[in-house]
Motif scaffolding. Structure first.
Motif, PDB file in Angstrom:
ATOM      1  N   LYS A 197      -8.889  59.948  -3.564  1.00 63.49           N
ATOM      2  CA  LYS A 197      -7.488  59.698  -3.694  1.00 63.49           C
ATOM      3  C   LYS A 197      -7.322  59.941  -5.151  1.00 63.49           C
ATOM      4  CE  LYS A 197      -3.408  58.266  -2.834  1.00 63.49           C
ATOM      5  NZ  LYS A 197      -2.468  59.430  -2.012  1.00 63.49           N
ATOM      6  N   VAL A 198      -6.213  60.432  -5.535  1.00 62.26           N
ATOM      7  CA  VAL A 198      -5.565  60.636  -7.052  1.00 62.26           C
ATOM      8  C   VAL A 198      -4.451  59.966  -6.960  1.00 62.26           C
ATOM      9  CG1 VAL A 198      -4.507  62.248  -8.674  1.00 62.26           C
ATOM     10  CG2 VAL A 198      -6.587  63.004  -7.099  1.00 62.26           C
ATOM     11  N   TYR A 199      -4.551  59.090  -8.096  1.00 65.79           N
ATOM     12  CA  TYR A 199      -3.065  58.295  -8.108  1.00 65.79           C
ATOM     13  C   TYR A 199      -2.406  58.512  -9.461  1.00 65.79           C
ATOM     14  CZ  TYR A 199      -5.735  54.770  -5.223  1.00 65.79           C
ATOM     15  OH  TYR A 199      -6.426  54.158  -4.292  1.00 65.79           O
ATOM     16  N   SER A 200      -1.284  59.124  -9.040  1.00 61.33           N
ATOM     17  CA  SER A 200      -0.296  59.574 -10.268  1.00 61.33           C
ATOM     18  C   SER A 200       1.081  59.439  -9.739  1.00 61.33           C
ATOM     19  CB  SER A 200      -0.508  61.227 -10.406  1.00 61.33           C
ATOM     20  OG  SER A 200       0.126  61.646 -11.379  1.00 61.33           O
ATOM     21  N   TYR A 201       1.637  58.554 -10.479  1.00 64.55           N
ATOM     22  CA  TYR A 201       2.942  57.997 -10.076  1.00 64.55           C
ATOM     23  C   TYR A 201       4.028  58.087 -11.317  1.00 64.55           C
ATOM     24  CZ  TYR A 201       0.048  56.446  -6.432  1.00 64.55           C
ATOM     25  OH  TYR A 201      -0.902  56.316  -5.420  1.00 64.55           O
ATOM     26  N   PRO A 202       5.340  58.332 -11.102  1.00 69.99           N
ATOM     27  CA  PRO A 202       6.403  58.546 -12.062  1.00 69.99           C
ATOM     28  C   PRO A 202       6.544  56.940 -12.615  1.00 69.99           C
ATOM     29  CG  PRO A 202       7.146  58.682  -9.763  1.00 69.99           C
ATOM     30  CD  PRO A 202       5.983  58.805  -9.600  1.00 69.99           C
ATOM     31  N   GLU A 203       7.144  56.877 -13.798  1.00 66.85           N
ATOM     32  CA  GLU A 203       7.684  55.526 -14.128  1.00 66.85           C
ATOM     33  C   GLU A 203       8.973  55.151 -13.304  1.00 66.85           C
ATOM     34  OE1 GLU A 203       7.977  55.362 -18.200  1.00 66.85           O
ATOM     35  OE2 GLU A 203       5.862  55.832 -18.682  1.00 66.85           O
ATOM     36  N   TYR A 204       9.244  53.771 -13.301  1.00 66.69           N
ATOM     37  CA  TYR A 204      10.619  53.476 -12.634  1.00 66.69           C
ATOM     38  C   TYR A 204      11.237  52.302 -13.624  1.00 66.69           C
ATOM     39  CZ  TYR A 204       7.351  49.759 -11.135  1.00 66.69           C
ATOM     40  OH  TYR A 204       6.288  48.628 -10.823  1.00 66.69           O
ATOM     41  N   PRO A 205      12.339  52.247 -13.308  1.00 62.53           N
ATOM     42  CA  PRO A 205      13.093  50.979 -14.072  1.00 62.53           C
ATOM     43  C   PRO A 205      12.555  49.755 -14.241  1.00 62.53           C
ATOM     44  CG  PRO A 205      14.614  52.214 -12.937  1.00 62.53           C
ATOM     45  CD  PRO A 205      13.614  52.727 -12.420  1.00 62.53           C
ATOM     46  N   GLN A 206      11.941  49.264 -15.349  1.00 64.49           N
ATOM     47  CA  GLN A 206      11.228  47.965 -15.418  1.00 64.49           C
ATOM     48  C   GLN A 206      11.551  47.250 -16.647  1.00 64.49           C
ATOM     49  OE1 GLN A 206       6.929  48.371 -16.363  1.00 64.49           O
ATOM     50  NE2 GLN A 206       6.319  48.087 -14.218  1.00 64.49           N
ATOM     51  N   ARG A 207      11.458  45.916 -16.393  1.00 67.83           N
ATOM     52  CA  ARG A 207      11.911  44.943 -17.560  1.00 67.83           C
ATOM     53  C   ARG A 207      10.875  44.679 -18.465  1.00 67.83           C
ATOM     54  NH1 ARG A 207      16.737  42.680 -17.403  1.00 67.83           N
ATOM     55  NH2 ARG A 207      15.693  40.631 -18.374  1.00 67.83           N
ATOM     56  N   TRP A 208      10.999  44.030 -19.429  1.00 64.57           N
ATOM     57  CA  TRP A 208      10.059  43.344 -20.501  1.00 64.57           C
ATOM     58  C   TRP A 208       9.274  44.577 -20.994  1.00 64.57           C
ATOM     59  CZ3 TRP A 208      12.962  39.615 -20.306  1.00 64.57           C
ATOM     60  CH2 TRP A 208      13.226  38.861 -19.136  1.00 64.57           C
ATOM     61  N   GLY A 209       9.724  45.389 -21.744  1.00 66.78           N
ATOM     62  CA  GLY A 209       8.969  46.122 -22.674  1.00 66.78           C
ATOM     63  C   GLY A 209       8.573  47.454 -22.075  1.00 66.78           C
ATOM     64  N   HIS A 210       7.326  47.952 -22.707  1.00 66.58           N
ATOM     65  CA  HIS A 210       6.921  49.368 -22.226  1.00 66.58           C
ATOM     66  C   HIS A 210       6.418  49.456 -20.823  1.00 66.58           C
ATOM     67  CE1 HIS A 210       3.043  47.269 -23.031  1.00 66.58           C
ATOM     68  NE2 HIS A 210       2.739  48.311 -22.470  1.00 66.58           N
ATOM     69  N   PHE A 211       6.639  50.331 -20.027  1.00 66.31           N
ATOM     70  CA  PHE A 211       6.184  50.667 -18.631  1.00 66.31           C
ATOM     71  C   PHE A 211       4.743  50.232 -18.598  1.00 66.31           C
ATOM     72  CE2 PHE A 211       4.744  52.586 -15.144  1.00 66.31           C
ATOM     73  CZ  PHE A 211       5.771  52.138 -14.026  1.00 66.31           C
ATOM     74  N   GLU A 212       4.378  49.576 -17.293  1.00 67.64           N
ATOM     75  CA  GLU A 212       3.121  48.981 -17.199  1.00 67.64           C
ATOM     76  C   GLU A 212       3.070  49.489 -15.376  1.00 67.64           C
ATOM     77  OE1 GLU A 212      -0.392  48.534 -16.569  1.00 67.64           O
ATOM     78  OE2 GLU A 212       0.293  47.710 -18.515  1.00 67.64           O
ATOM     79  N   GLY A 213       1.916  50.384 -15.125  1.00 64.61           N
ATOM     80  CA  GLY A 213       2.130  50.644 -13.758  1.00 64.61           C
ATOM     81  C   GLY A 213       0.956  49.891 -12.935  1.00 64.61           C
ATOM     82  N   ALA A 214       0.130  49.297 -13.830  1.00 64.04           N
ATOM     83  CA  ALA A 214      -0.988  48.362 -12.958  1.00 64.04           C
ATOM     84  C   ALA A 214      -0.596  47.199 -12.608  1.00 64.04           C
ATOM     85  CB  ALA A 214      -2.378  48.552 -13.748  1.00 64.04           C
ATOM     86  N   VAL A 215       0.602  46.825 -11.880  1.00 61.81           N
ATOM     87  CA  VAL A 215       1.054  45.504 -11.455  1.00 61.81           C
ATOM     88  C   VAL A 215       1.173  45.587 -10.135  1.00 61.81           C
ATOM     89  CG1 VAL A 215       1.928  45.060 -13.782  1.00 61.81           C
ATOM     90  CG2 VAL A 215       3.316  46.189 -12.258  1.00 61.81           C
ATOM     91  N   SER A 216       1.347  44.421  -9.556  1.00 61.42           N
ATOM     92  CA  SER A 216       1.574  44.201  -8.036  1.00 61.42           C
ATOM     93  C   SER A 216       2.830  44.945  -7.536  1.00 61.42           C
ATOM     94  CB  SER A 216       1.939  42.588  -7.776  1.00 61.42           C
ATOM     95  OG  SER A 216       2.299  42.410  -6.603  1.00 61.42           O
ATOM     96  N   VAL A 217       2.789  45.356  -6.594  1.00 65.19           N
ATOM     97  CA  VAL A 217       3.793  46.014  -5.689  1.00 65.19           C
ATOM     98  C   VAL A 217       5.261  45.455  -5.898  1.00 65.19           C
ATOM     99  CG1 VAL A 217       3.343  45.304  -3.368  1.00 65.19           C
ATOM    100  CG2 VAL A 217       4.421  47.681  -3.841  1.00 65.19           C
ATOM    101  N   MET A 218       4.952  44.022  -5.930  1.00 64.11           N
ATOM    102  CA  MET A 218       6.201  43.429  -6.057  1.00 64.11           C
ATOM    103  C   MET A 218       7.241  43.711  -7.242  1.00 64.11           C
ATOM    104  SD  MET A 218       5.076  39.302  -5.360  1.00 64.11           S
ATOM    105  CE  MET A 218       4.019  39.284  -6.816  1.00 64.11           C
ATOM    106  N   ASP A 219       6.667  44.095  -8.281  1.00 65.71           N
ATOM    107  CA  ASP A 219       7.310  44.655  -9.549  1.00 65.71           C
ATOM    108  C   ASP A 219       8.236  45.950  -8.920  1.00 65.71           C
ATOM    109  OD1 ASP A 219       7.460  44.432 -12.724  1.00 65.71           O
ATOM    110  OD2 ASP A 219       7.587  46.630 -11.928  1.00 65.71           O
ATOM    111  N   LEU A 220       7.616  46.728  -8.395  1.00 69.23           N
ATOM    112  CA  LEU A 220       8.328  47.904  -7.941  1.00 69.23           C
ATOM    113  C   LEU A 220       9.576  47.633  -6.950  1.00 69.23           C
ATOM    114  CD1 LEU A 220       8.684  50.910  -7.454  1.00 69.23           C
ATOM    115  CD2 LEU A 220       6.886  51.063  -5.616  1.00 69.23           C
TER     116      LEU A 220
END
Length: 243
Positions: A197-220
């Motif tokens: 599997k290759v994991y490559s995803y776009p950023e999405y609107p997210q609060r609190w500073g720079h984008f962080e992708g390695a967080v729970s799906v709850m954030d998305l």
């Protein structure tokens, strides 16, 4: 509904359950014909089985489900939740406070509430209930099975291949870390195509500073709601291993 493979073969993915895992976990589930929850294996302390992270104005915060770890040989499916403190209230409050201005936080709190109100005694039971809720929300229809329900033997690659044969797999999708320990030739000899599997995803609107992708799906889900479906699929194809 998220895409599903259209071929007639059987592509199978196998991963241990995790507590509210990141979006790549659900992309993985959506990309296969059958997903096997690999929970009759050793529980590892400090891994993703019973914890994950959310974003806060103070940085990343761990949400950890306390468990009773009695022995090194303890299996994930045997690992009991320690309810001596009200971790459910703490997790719900952390999400409610830190995502108060996220447009879909109520959807997330509803999912958490339904799972937390059920009498789950093991971390695996809780993880699977939450996994099913997220899959329903994202319209992921991939069938789920538990590895303990499938006849298997041996260890490591031999055990995986036996499990795959039992469910009729013609292809196996591994996470990228599998390159470090899988015996790739064993899959070829069994007639099972192997891909990573290759994991490559776009950023999405997210609060609190720079984008962080390695967080729970709850954030998305809290930030994007039903539109999360369009942000879930990897932008790069899997890497197939040549026979």
């Amino acid at each position: 509904m998220l895409r599903r493979p259209t071929h007639t073969q059987m592509k199978v993915g196998i991963i241990q359950s995790s507590y509210l895992p990141w979006r790549g976990y659900f992309d993985f589930i959506a990309s296969v014909d059958l997903f096997v929850v690999y929970d009759d294996v050793q529980f590892s302390k400090g891994a993703w089985r019973n914890r994950n992270r959310i974003k806060t104005p103070r940085g990343l915060q761990w949400l950890t489900v306390p468990v009773r770890h009695r022995s090194l040989s303890q299996l994930i499916c045997e690992t009991e939740i320690d309810n001596s403190r009200n971790w459910r209230r703490d997790h719900s409050q952390s999400v409610a406070i830190n995502y108060a201005r996220a447009p879909y936080v109520r959807d997330v709190l509803s999912m958490l509430g339904a799972a937390f109100d059920a009498p789950h005694t093991t971390i695996s039971g809780l993880n699977i209930a939450l996994m099913r809720s997220v899959c329903d929300y994202l319209a992921i229809r991939t069938p789920l099975r538990l590895s303990a329900e499938v006849p298997q033997h041996g260890a490591k690659t031999e055990r995986l291949v036996g499990l795959l044969r039992s469910v009729g797999a013609t292809s196996y999708v591994s996470g990228p870390t599998g390159r470090g320990y899988l015996d790739e030739a064993r899959f070829h000899r069994a007639g099972i195509r192997l891909e990573y599997k290759v994991y490559s995803y776009p950023e999405y609107p997210q609060r609190w500073g720079h984008f962080e992708g390695a967080v729970s799906v709850m954030d998305l889900l809290a930030n994007c709601g039903p539109q999360s479906r369009d942000l879930l699929l990897s932008q790069e194809p899997n890497q197939a291993v040549a026979a």
